[in-house]
Structures are given as C-alpha cells and as structure tokens.
Design an enzyme around this catalytic site. Structure first.
Site, PDB file in Angstrom:
ATOM      1  N   GLU A   1     -44.555  -1.787  85.743  1.00  0.00           N
ATOM      2  CA  GLU A   1     -45.015  -2.504  84.563  1.00  0.00           C
ATOM      3  C   GLU A   1     -46.519  -2.245  84.551  1.00  0.00           C
ATOM      4  O   GLU A   1     -47.264  -2.858  85.332  1.00  0.00           O
ATOM      5  CB  GLU A   1     -44.715  -3.998  84.661  1.00  0.00           C
ATOM      6  CG  GLU A   1     -45.122  -4.748  83.405  1.00  0.00           C
ATOM      7  CD  GLU A   1     -44.901  -6.247  83.508  1.00  0.00           C
ATOM      8  OE1 GLU A   1     -44.557  -6.854  82.480  1.00  0.00           O
ATOM      9  OE2 GLU A   1     -45.076  -6.813  84.610  1.00  0.00           O
TER      10      GLU A   1
ATOM     11  N   ASP B   1     -43.435  -5.686  88.977  1.00  0.00           N
ATOM     12  CA  ASP B   1     -44.063  -6.608  88.038  1.00  0.00           C
ATOM     13  C   ASP B   1     -45.582  -6.504  88.154  1.00  0.00           C
ATOM     14  O   ASP B   1     -46.131  -6.495  89.257  1.00  0.00           O
ATOM     15  CB  ASP B   1     -43.591  -8.030  88.358  1.00  0.00           C
ATOM     16  CG  ASP B   1     -44.188  -9.070  87.449  1.00  0.00           C
ATOM     17  OD1 ASP B   1     -43.868  -9.057  86.250  1.00  0.00           O
ATOM     18  OD2 ASP B   1     -44.973  -9.904  87.937  1.00  0.00           O
TER      19      ASP B   1
END
Length: 750
Positions: free
Chosen positions: A425, A389
């Site tokens: 990401e 993330d």
C-alpha cells in the site's frame, strides 16, 4: 526550554514522584509474592518460546526476549486458575534475555515483566507491574479489555497534560491475554503451493469472519473462523468465481481500541496488531491455547488444494499500543525507545500512520522482528505472500521515504521473502508519504490512480480520456521503469476501506452514523454517483441503471491489464448501507449476506463476474506479462494496442485531450511478447473493447481492415442476462449503437 515547557516538566516530575508514592501505598496492599521457579541458561536464539528437549533429555521450553535497555526480565508462568509463577532470566547475550525452563510444555500460558527506569521524559517507560505479551508469541489466549490497570501510566491523573509521566503500579496480569507455548509438529510435506504467476493472478480481498459468518452451507459452530473458510462450502464459492488468491484482512493477533470499547463497538478489520506471530484467536473454532495455529494451517492447506493462494494483509507500521496515552501491552514496556520512533521530545511518538505510533524499522532488532515474522508465516504457516499496510512508513529511513531503506534492502535479498508475493500500500500519512509507482522491482502496488480514474470515468467526471487510457493498459506511466511489469499494478475499484461496489453506485455521501463519530470519520472523496437517488429506492429505472453500472465497473476491472483485485461480496451486490468506514462494524453491516444469491439479479452479476474471470484465464492477451509497445510489428500496420474514437478512426493527440465519454481499445492477440513453456510464440484472439460512459446512446463504427473483417459480441453490459450476447456478429465498418453507459467486448472473428 521555554517557560511553559519548564512548567510542564516540573509538573510532570512532581507527578512522577506522586505516582511513586501512590505506588508504594498500592504495593503495601499486595498479596504474597508469586512462587519463583529456577531456570537453566538456555540459548539466545531463536527468539520467543520454543519447546524442545534440553540437557539430559529433559523436555522444556527455551525463552528468549530482546530487551535492549532493560535492567532485568522476569518470565511469568500461569496455571489454569491464573496463579502466577515467576522465572528470573539471568542470562543476557547481545541484549537478549534467555533461559530454559524444564517441564514447561506446549499449552503453557506466559508473559514477561521487564524492569528498568521510569523516565518518560527520555522515552523510558519500563514498568514491571505490567504483564507484557511476548512479541514472538505464536499463540495468544484471552482478550484485551483495556481497563485502567493495563496502562503504564495513571490514566485518570488529574493533570492530563502530564498523565503519561505518572507510573501506575497496579498489576495488569489479570486483565491481559497471555502468550501460549506452541509445539512445532508440521513439515508441510503434504502441501502443494499453487505458485500462480503474478500475471495470471486474480485477488479476492476477504475477511475471515465476514465471509463465513452468515454462510448457510457452513456449520454454525465453524462460522466466523479459519475452519469455516476451509469448509468446502466456502471454497466452492471461490472456485466457482475463479479467483486465484485470497487476501485476508489482518489475522495477526490484534486488540480493540479503548474508544471503541467505550461505545460498545469492536475493531472489526483488525488493523491494530499486537502479536505478529500469532493467528488472531477469536477466529479459531478449535480453541485458543495453541489450537488456533493448527486450525490456520489446515485452512491454508485446504485453500492450496483448491488452487488458491493465501496472502496476508499485515500491519507492521504500528501497534495497538498507540501513543503516550495508550496502553502498555508489549513493546512499549519491553523497550519503548528501542521499538518506536520518538520525536525530539522523547515523551511523544512520531506518527506516520495516524494510529499514534510508528515502529522504528531502521533499528536492527525491529527489522529482525518483522522479517522473522514474515519468514515464519511463509515457512511454518504456509502463506504465499503479503500486502503491507501503509508500506511507505516501513520504507522510511530516519525520516523520509527511501527506496534504498533497510527494510526494502533486506526483503530484496532474503532467500525466502523475495520469492513470495509482495504488495505495497504505497503511502502513509506523513510528509512525502504518497509513493505510488515508486516501489522497486519485486514489489507490486495497490494502484489508487486506477481506482480514481475508473470511478471518475463511469460517473462521467473525467475531462478527457488520457488517464483512462493509461489505467486500462497497465499504467506504463507509473511502472514501465527498472524492469517492472504491468502486473506491478494491482488494479482495484473498491477495497475494504470505502464503499462497496454496490454502495458506490447507490450513494454519493458517506453514512457512517453507526460508528458513533458524528459521521466525521471516513473519506469524503468517494467519487461516487447514485444514479439519481441516495440509497435504497423502489424506482426500477434507477435500480436497473445501478446494476448496469456494476456490470460496467466489474467488466472494466477484469479487462484491464494488471492484476485485478475484487472485494468479497462485490460480485453478489453486498451493501454496507452507505458506510464507507465500517472498521468497527462487527455485525451484519460488514458480514456477507449470502441470501443475495437467491435474487436473480445478483445471480446474474455473479455469473458475469465468474465468466469474465474465466475469459481472462483463457486469453493471455488480457493478462500480458510485458507492456504494450503501441508500434506496428508487421507490414500491414497492425499494432499490439490501438485506440479508437466513436468514428472508428484511430485516436490522434488532439482526441486524447478532447472531452469524450467513449473509448475503443483494440488488443492484438498475435503480438504478445514472450514465449510459452515450450519456447513457442504465444498467439491469442484479438479483442475490441468499447467503453461508453455517456448519458445517452452513441453510434460507434467498428474499425475495418487491417484490424478485422468482422467481430463477434462476447460481453454486452447493457444486457441483464449475458446469455443473450455471445454469438452476435457484426461486419467490420458497421456502425453500431452503443446504449448509454455500457461496455461492449467484441472478439475479432475469423
């Protein structure tokens, strides 16, 4: 220092003094001090709590905690009634406090109290009144409820602008979870990792609870748990669908934010980690005093036995402690300055994540925490990869994103981590944080440019088809450098964050009222088209159009070069009722509704998705390991990739820049680079995919020789039931009519 700043500093220091006076009063009312337990010296490694046999064959647990600037560390042990005993860790080796406690066995609940200066003006926030979770705790028992006692500062101080500087000396131990000593008793000898090559992978993003909570084939007591996901009924769906990996939304122990608890909501997605070694206890059916570890391992084994890899979505960029007004749960109280990026004003946190804080990954001990955690989940918990993330926040050096940063360098040389699947990401919320296409070889990336192009194409909003050409063929403009391959692009149209696929064709505006934030949360850039009505409708024409658009989107995704990622439930028409930010909806808005599979329309969508995945697995031309060259390899002029207009002619430079809603893509099966395991040339069928996003039908002339003599229809998304499509043949040169908004996949016959 400015006058205003001076006044704030004076007020804060006065508040700090007042806080100490308050603390003294509170301290006078305390009960007798807890029992003190002696400890042997033990060892500084490994970090965390490790049960073992010590000197003279005595069983016990070694505790080791990095707390660089601390003045003292107390280990706190809790019995079943919650009574606390304390152990002073007197040994300090290379900033690691450690000790071996005889008789401490697996299942023991524990935490730490760390002593040091309270001086938030310099970033020092030590407060021994706060019980702290071991960053290396491998199981956590209890939940974070976030009453005022768990804050290191006086949360309700009248002068809120300096409230974070006033120390709160109330004991937080009764209000916070405890770490649990876990026994290492698993060597994974009976496990067989699928080791699916990247190019052959199909990823399925799912939430452990959301996927299993309403599944009728899973026993009620197992729903919402790791054991539920390991149940044959859950795995049967994954196998029928044909996916090769599940990407689990965060399963590290996480906490719920205070603003959600105040509104009667909870953090559902889990992007608020507080324990990087502990499987989230609320997802365990078997217990939370260490049983969750074994349950997670059994889930991984069951998925591996079905040929399915396990990828974890991990949140190492920030923690649940938020900013200076957040709670003191772990790292903030262990060494705030050592773990977090602080601003020049050390009271404040550098926030590249939008969540209040950012871990200082340049610091060696922070980097060690993250890499130790990653290796633990691979070697001891059996997982096969990670999706990071806001990975750009991890790739920052002192300030800027740096692809030679310590984090990326350590991962690249680590003998364990460089062998697993790594997905970035590739952005964060800081300046210069958007890094799509920039991560080095070894990494794959979530490709949001693919998402945006496909959404825009099917709502007929692209000015031309240049962007679509790149995205369908593997995004060579982004990834054809430094030895990267087409599978560096993880192609997705939806993810947990945003509309579901069904909502993407049913809503144009977000409907997040249930989140209690006045519909201000969630993106407004949805690139969605509702087909003529917002939300649910009884208009059968609109409903049929939406189902066709779903077929178009799924077919596009699964025919594109790269690694496709589906979101759980998109294959059966799951809806969140227009909520594009359901992070706090731990209810039927987010949970999969398995009754959808009783509807013939959604059964057909599942059948098409499964059939497309099976087609992809059978045909290497659809999962290439190298980029297309676009050049003729033989004298007949046939190239590995060719693009056609609706006239049946190859596209010219002018055609790429002209407004268009129709695109033909020819994939040659005889020019696939590389060789099979026996060293033989890889040969496959050739395909022509015709994508038409226009509002009305269009005539499309099928290319003739050397491309083909005739074509056989494989998929026709204009048909509700795909059983009608295969077998229909068209001679090359035939002008066929493409219905409005449809995909036609044809195989070169003969």
């Amino acid at each position: 220092m400015s006058s205003a700043a001076e006044q704030e500093a004076v007020a804060g220091r006065q508040a700090t003094g007042n806080g100490r006076q308050t603390a003294a009063v509170n301290g006078a009312r305390r009960a007798a001090p807890p029992l003190t337990v002696p400890a042997w010296p033990g060892a500084p490694t490994p970090l965390g709590a490790r049960f073992r046999v010590g000197p003279d064959g005595v069983a016990g647990t070694n505790f080791a905690l990095w707390a660089g600037g601390a003045e003292g560390v107390e280990l706190c042990l809790f019995d079943e009634a919650g009574k606390e005993s304390r152990v002073r860790l007197a040994e300090l080796t290379h900033e690691i406090w450690h000790g071996f406690v005889p008789g401490v066995l697996p299942g023991q609940r524990y935490g730490y109290r760390v002593h040091g200066r309270w001086d938030p003006w310099t970033g020092a926030r030590w407060n021994p009144a706060k019980l702290l979770l071991d960053p290396y705790a491998r199981a956590v028992d209890g939940d974070f409820s976030l009453p005022p006692e768990v804050y290191g500062h006086v949360r309700d101080w009248p002068q809120q602008h300096v409230a974070d500087t006033v120390r709160d000396d109330r004991d937080s131990a009764p209000h916070v979870p405890k770490g649990v000593v876990v026994h290492d008793d698993d060597d994974w000898a009976d496990d067989h990792r699928p080791k699916t090559p990247w190019a052959d992978s199909v990823i399925y993003e799912l939430h452990v609870k959301g996927f299993t909570q309403r599944h009728p084939g899973i026993p009620e007591e197992l729903r919402g748990t790791y054991a539920g996901l390991a149940h044959p009924a859950a795995i049967e769906h994954l196998v029928k669908l044909g996916v090769t990996a599940v990407e689990l939304l965060p399963v590290h122990q996480f906490a719920h934010e205070d603003h959600l608890l105040r509104r009667g909501l909870r953090n559902y997605w889990g992007y608020n980690s507080i324990g990087y070694f502990a499987p989230h206890a609320a997802y365990a059916a078997s217990g939370t005093t260490g049983q969750q570890v074994g349950e997670f391992k059994r889930m991984v084994r069951a998925l591996h036995a079905a040929g399915i890899e396990v990828i974890l979505d991990v949140v190492y960029n920030h923690t649940a402690e938020a900013g200076e007004l957040g709670p003191t749960l772990s790292l903030k109280g262990i060494d705030n300055r050592g773990y977090y990026r602080l601003q020049d004003d050390a009271r404040r946190y550098a926030d590249y994540t939008g969540c209040g804080n950012t871990l200082h990954v340049v610091q060696p001990h922070v980097l060690r925490l993250i890499t130790d955690s990653l290796r633990y989940w691979v070697t001891e918990m059996g997982v096969d990869g990670f999706r990071f993330d806001l990975a750009a926040a991890l790739a920052r050096s002192m300030h800027d994103v740096d692809m030679l940063s310590p984090f990326l360098a350590v991962i690249a040389q680590d003998p364990v981590l460089r062998r697993v699947k790594l997905i970035a990401e590739p952005w964060d919320v800081g300046s210069g944080g958007y890094q799509v296409g920039a991560f080095p070889p070894l990494w794959t990336e979530w490709n949001d440019r693919y998402r945006n192009a496909v959404r825009d194409f099917w709502r007929h909003a692209l000015p031309d088809v240049r962007e679509m050409g790149y995205r369908l063929s593997g995004s060579s403009d982004l990834y054809a450098w430094g030895g990267r391959r087409p599978y560096a692009s993880v192609n997705f149209i939806t993810a947990h964050d945003g509309f579901t696929l069904r909502d993407l064709v049913s809503y144009e505006r977000k409907h997040n009222e249930a989140n209690g934030e006045g519909n201000r949360d969630g993106t407004d850039d949805n690139r969605a088209w509702n087909g003529g009505a917002e939300g649910g409708t009884d208009d059968e024409d609109v409903r049929a159009l939406r189902r066709r658009q779903l077929r178009n989107l799924l077919t596009t995704l699964l025919l594109s070069t790269g690694v496709p990622m589906l979101v759980a439930g998109d294959e059966l028409g799951r809806t969140q009722r227009g909520n594009n930010n359901a992070y706090c909806q731990d209810n039927e808005i987010s949970w999969l509704d398995w009754e959808l599979l009783e509807d013939p329309g959604w059964q057909a969508l599942f059948a098409l998705t499964s059939r497309l995945i099976a087609l992809r697995h059978r045909h290497p031309v659809l999962r290439r390991r190298a980029f297309f060259s676009g050049r003729a390899q033989t004298a007949d002029g046939l190239r590995d990739l060719a693009w056609f207009t609706s006239r049946g002619t190859e596209m010219t430079e002018q055609d790429w820049y002209a407004p268009a809603a129709t695109l033909g893509m020819y994939l040659s099966g005889r020019d696939i680079p590389g060789r099979d395991e026996r060293g033989e040339q890889i040969l496959d069928d050739s395909f022509l995919a015709v994508l038409h996003a226009g509002e009305g039908p269009v005539d499309f002339r099928l290319p003739g020789p050397p491309w083909a003599e005739r074509y056989e229809v494989v998929v026709d998304t204009s048909l509700e039931e795909q059983g009608e499509a295969p077998g229909v043949e068209h001679p090359a040169g035939t002008e066929i009519t493409m219905p409005a908004r449809a995909v036609l996949l044809l195989r070169v016959a003969g």
